[in-house]
Motif scaffolding. Structure first.
Motif, PDB file in Angstrom:
ATOM      1  N   TRP A  72       0.843  -1.195   0.000  1.00  0.00           N
ATOM      2  CA  TRP A  72       0.000   0.000   0.000  1.00  0.00           C
ATOM      3  C   TRP A  72       0.876   1.242   0.000  1.00  0.00           C
ATOM      4  N   ARG A  73       0.276   2.336  -0.381  1.00  0.00           N
ATOM      5  CA  ARG A  73       0.893   3.641  -0.181  1.00  0.00           C
ATOM      6  C   ARG A  73      -0.053   4.416   0.717  1.00  0.00           C
ATOM      7  N   GLY A  74       0.482   5.115   1.703  1.00  0.00           N
ATOM      8  CA  GLY A  74      -0.397   5.788   2.650  1.00  0.00           C
ATOM      9  C   GLY A  74       0.163   7.100   3.156  1.00  0.00           C
ATOM     10  N   HIS A  75      -0.719   7.920   3.643  1.00  0.00           N
ATOM     11  CA  HIS A  75      -0.366   9.158   4.339  1.00  0.00           C
ATOM     12  C   HIS A  75      -0.876   9.046   5.765  1.00  0.00           C
ATOM     13  N   LEU A  76       0.004   9.261   6.739  1.00  0.00           N
ATOM     14  CA  LEU A  76      -0.376   9.241   8.145  1.00  0.00           C
ATOM     15  C   LEU A  76      -0.283  10.658   8.698  1.00  0.00           C
ATOM     16  N   PRO A  77      -1.330  11.138   9.364  1.00  0.00           N
ATOM     17  CA  PRO A  77      -1.264  12.471   9.973  1.00  0.00           C
ATOM     18  C   PRO A  77      -0.106  12.586  10.957  1.00  0.00           C
ATOM     19  N   THR A 101       5.995  11.475  13.112  1.00  0.00           N
ATOM     20  CA  THR A 101       6.192  12.793  13.707  1.00  0.00           C
ATOM     21  C   THR A 101       5.893  13.890  12.701  1.00  0.00           C
ATOM     22  N   ASN A 102       5.937  13.543  11.424  1.00  0.00           N
ATOM     23  CA  ASN A 102       5.593  14.481  10.364  1.00  0.00           C
ATOM     24  C   ASN A 102       4.584  13.817   9.430  1.00  0.00           C
ATOM     25  N   SER A 103       3.773  14.648   8.780  1.00  0.00           N
ATOM     26  CA  SER A 103       2.851  14.108   7.792  1.00  0.00           C
ATOM     27  C   SER A 103       3.664  13.654   6.587  1.00  0.00           C
ATOM     28  N   GLU A 104       3.657  12.352   6.307  1.00  0.00           N
ATOM     29  CA  GLU A 104       4.462  11.859   5.209  1.00  0.00           C
ATOM     30  C   GLU A 104       3.936  10.533   4.715  1.00  0.00           C
ATOM     31  N   ASP A 105       4.400  10.142   3.523  1.00  0.00           N
ATOM     32  CA  ASP A 105       3.998   8.870   2.956  1.00  0.00           C
ATOM     33  C   ASP A 105       4.652   7.713   3.711  1.00  0.00           C
ATOM     34  N   PHE A 106       3.969   6.577   3.710  1.00  0.00           N
ATOM     35  CA  PHE A 106       4.610   5.354   4.187  1.00  0.00           C
ATOM     36  C   PHE A 106       4.161   4.220   3.277  1.00  0.00           C
ATOM     37  N   PHE A 107       4.981   3.176   3.218  1.00  0.00           N
ATOM     38  CA  PHE A 107       4.764   2.129   2.235  1.00  0.00           C
ATOM     39  C   PHE A 107       4.843   0.754   2.903  1.00  0.00           C
ATOM     40  N   PRO A 108       3.770   0.293   3.515  1.00  0.00           N
ATOM     41  CA  PRO A 108       3.804  -1.049   4.108  1.00  0.00           C
ATOM     42  C   PRO A 108       3.726  -2.122   3.024  1.00  0.00           C
TER      43      PRO A 108
END
Length: 223
Positions: A72-77, A101-108
């Protein structure tokens, strides 16, 4: 003579400047085309994520094109502590921590490996990975009913967004209801309950607070 030279300059200089501007614009356009191509290639590999509200979770599934692989590609607040939590039938839930700690993409990314004698689940995030062996009975179910498994992934076609306090099911691998009796016959009368009504692998995403509240509620209901 001077007058002719000035007249020559008044004609040639604007032409030279115009040509230079056109060349510069052409170079900029070419660079944008190259950049657009790179972005398109990037998004085709990991999905196009459309973030509309920074304070909400955003997710999209990106098919890796390989069996037993999920990503997945995601944005976490920002300024939240998150977990990727997974549960395998017959085992207690486990998780890996995801700090934001920052709004950024993550890729699980998730993969299931099977060498014929042992099956394991691998969960990978940038810079962090966790593995867990899948129990023999559950592995047998996954192998025997491989072609009949129901695989549910979230945000499969477009970006979906969720409030921060929601626990989201990223992946669920389960057996169809039609196999209930087969499972009971092979693994005993409690097998369907052990697999949580047919669910063999369940991967979820949520904040520490949300998942801890759910765990506390489940523990209280079991008492």
């Amino acid at each position: 003579m001077l007058r002719r030279f000035l007249r020559f300059c008044s004609i040639v200089v604007p032409v030279v400047v115009s040509i230079a501007m056109l060349v510069g614009m052409w170079r900029d356009h070419r660079e944008w085309l190259v950049l657009d191509a790179k972005i398109a290639k990037y998004e085709s590999a990991i999905g196009r994520l459309d973030v509309t509200t920074e304070s909400r979770m955003h997710l999209i599934y990106s098919d890796p094109g390989q069996p037993d692989r999920y990503q997945w590609r995601g944005h976490l607040p920002a300024n939240q502590s998150w977990r990727l939590s997974w549960r395998i039938a017959g085992k207690d839930a486990d998780y890996t921590q995801v700090s934001s700690t920052n709004s950024e993409d993550f890729f699980p990314r998730v993969r299931i490996d099977d060498d014929g004698s042992e099956m394991s689940l691998h969960v990978l995030i940038v810079g962090k990975g966790m593995s867990q062996r899948i129990g023999a009975a559950t592995a047998d179910l996954l192998r025997k009913y491989r072609d009949q498994l129901v695989i549910e992934v979230i945000a499969e076609t477009e970006t979906e967004d969720y409030p921060v306090d929601q626990i989201v099911s990223l992946l669920k691998i389960r057996l169809p209801e039609s196999l209930r009796q087969d499972v009971v016959d092979q693994f005993g009368k409690f097998a369907w309950q052990v697999t949580d009504n047919g669910t063999l692998v369940h991967l979820r995403l949520g904040t520490d607070q949300a998942l801890e509240a759910e765990e506390k509620s489940e523990a209280e209901s079991d008492e």
